[in-house]
Design a protein around this motif. Structure first.
Motif, PDB file in Angstrom:
ATOM      1  N   ALA A  45       0.928  -1.187   0.086  1.00  0.00           N
ATOM      2  CA  ALA A  45      -0.099   0.255  -0.049  1.00  0.00           C
ATOM      3  C   ALA A  45       1.027   1.289  -0.088  1.00  0.00           C
ATOM      4  CB  ALA A  45      -0.821   0.084   1.229  1.00  0.00           C
ATOM      5  N   ARG A  80     -10.215 -13.760  -2.978  1.00  0.00           N
ATOM      6  CA  ARG A  80     -11.020 -13.070  -1.892  1.00  0.00           C
ATOM      7  C   ARG A  80     -10.320 -12.799  -0.550  1.00  0.00           C
ATOM      8  NH1 ARG A  80     -16.289 -15.524  -0.247  1.00  0.00           N
ATOM      9  NH2 ARG A  80     -16.676 -13.433   0.265  1.00  0.00           N
ATOM     10  N   ALA A  83      -7.814  -9.657  -1.689  1.00  0.00           N
ATOM     11  CA  ALA A  83      -8.635  -8.559  -1.645  1.00  0.00           C
ATOM     12  C   ALA A  83      -8.956  -7.869  -0.485  1.00  0.00           C
ATOM     13  CB  ALA A  83      -9.803  -8.853  -2.544  1.00  0.00           C
ATOM     14  N   ALA A  84      -9.446  -8.763   0.313  1.00  0.00           N
ATOM     15  CA  ALA A  84      -9.674  -8.221   1.702  1.00  0.00           C
ATOM     16  C   ALA A  84      -8.321  -7.865   2.512  1.00  0.00           C
ATOM     17  CB  ALA A  84     -10.570  -9.332   2.563  1.00  0.00           C
ATOM     18  N   TYR A  85      -7.469  -8.509   2.390  1.00  0.00           N
ATOM     19  CA  TYR A  85      -6.112  -8.111   3.266  1.00  0.00           C
ATOM     20  C   TYR A  85      -5.719  -6.761   2.489  1.00  0.00           C
ATOM     21  CZ  TYR A  85      -6.086 -12.997   5.104  1.00  0.00           C
ATOM     22  OH  TYR A  85      -6.226 -13.982   5.826  1.00  0.00           O
ATOM     23  N   VAL A  86      -5.766  -6.711   1.232  1.00  0.00           N
ATOM     24  CA  VAL A  86      -5.239  -5.318   0.621  1.00  0.00           C
ATOM     25  C   VAL A  86      -6.062  -4.239   1.026  1.00  0.00           C
ATOM     26  CG1 VAL A  86      -4.889  -4.224  -1.487  1.00  0.00           C
ATOM     27  CG2 VAL A  86      -3.907  -6.661  -1.332  1.00  0.00           C
ATOM     28  N   GLN A  87      -7.352  -4.456   1.000  1.00  0.00           N
ATOM     29  CA  GLN A  87      -8.340  -3.246   1.410  1.00  0.00           C
ATOM     30  C   GLN A  87      -7.938  -3.025   2.938  1.00  0.00           C
ATOM     31  OE1 GLN A  87     -10.376  -1.891  -0.571  1.00  0.00           O
ATOM     32  NE2 GLN A  87     -10.791  -0.265   0.802  1.00  0.00           N
ATOM     33  N   VAL A  88      -7.426  -3.727   3.723  1.00  0.00           N
ATOM     34  CA  VAL A  88      -7.023  -3.555   5.177  1.00  0.00           C
ATOM     35  C   VAL A  88      -5.922  -2.893   5.205  1.00  0.00           C
ATOM     36  CG1 VAL A  88      -6.643  -4.278   7.618  1.00  0.00           C
ATOM     37  CG2 VAL A  88      -8.622  -5.087   6.268  1.00  0.00           C
ATOM     38  N   GLN A  90      -4.379  -0.908   2.895  1.00  0.00           N
ATOM     39  CA  GLN A  90      -4.293   0.534   2.344  1.00  0.00           C
ATOM     40  C   GLN A  90      -5.259   1.194   3.035  1.00  0.00           C
ATOM     41  OE1 GLN A  90      -6.115  -0.559  -1.648  1.00  0.00           O
ATOM     42  NE2 GLN A  90      -4.317  -0.886  -2.641  1.00  0.00           N
ATOM     43  N   THR A  91      -6.201   0.716   3.789  1.00  0.00           N
ATOM     44  CA  THR A  91      -7.018   1.781   4.599  1.00  0.00           C
ATOM     45  C   THR A  91      -5.919   2.046   5.976  1.00  0.00           C
ATOM     46  OG1 THR A  91      -9.108   0.579   3.908  1.00  0.00           O
ATOM     47  CG2 THR A  91      -9.019   1.994   5.910  1.00  0.00           C
ATOM     48  N   GLU A 114     -10.955 -10.275   8.938  1.00  0.00           N
ATOM     49  CA  GLU A 114     -11.237 -10.380   7.457  1.00  0.00           C
ATOM     50  C   GLU A 114     -11.053 -11.792   7.300  1.00  0.00           C
ATOM     51  OE1 GLU A 114     -12.557  -8.283   5.087  1.00  0.00           O
ATOM     52  OE2 GLU A 114     -12.927  -7.296   7.092  1.00  0.00           O
TER      53      GLU A 114
END
Length: 134
Positions: A45, A80, A83-88, A90-91, A114
């Protein structure tokens, strides 16, 4: 027999055990971390460095799933999960103060949440590796 014939025979005989091993069943290579471990490719990220420039926040992680049925489900849901890990990540990196160090406990707790959400039940344990802010 001349010397060339002897050398050819020796070369042929030394190749026979290798050919026998190649024709038989191949032994499965043991994965790093054991059979129940699934490694997730590095998560990255963008973060702001103390100098004010952009940096890269990298997280290495994997999951340990001892239950065979849940492990199969985790392997099928790897996109999936990632994708959930990357979202966490990045946030988290977007809200990270330039002068503070990453909080591994918070990040591990969120990634575990997640993991449980994507897999639909508990039983997979998230293992956090390296946290690198460059």
């Amino acid at each position: 027999m001349n010397r060339r014939d002897i050398l050819a025979a020796i070369a042929l005989l030394s190749a026979v055990p290798g050919m026998a091993a190649a024709s038989g069943k191949k032994a499965e290579k043991k994965k790093g971390g054991g059979e129940s471990y699934i490694q997730i490719p590095s998560l990255t990220a963008t973060a702001i460095r103390p100098s004010g420039k952009r940096g890269v926040f990298t997280v290495e992680t994997g999951i340990d799933v001892p239950d065979g049925a849940l492990r199969n489900r985790a392997e099928l849901n790897l996109p999936r999960l990632r994708a959930a890990y990357v979202q966490v990540v990045q946030t988290y990196a977007a809200g990270l103060s330039p002068t503070s160090a990453p909080n591994a406990d918070f990040l591990a707790r969120e990634l575990q949440r997640e993991t449980d959400r994507v897999l639909g039940r508990k039983g997979a344990r998230l293992l956090l590796g390296t946290l690198l802010l460059n």
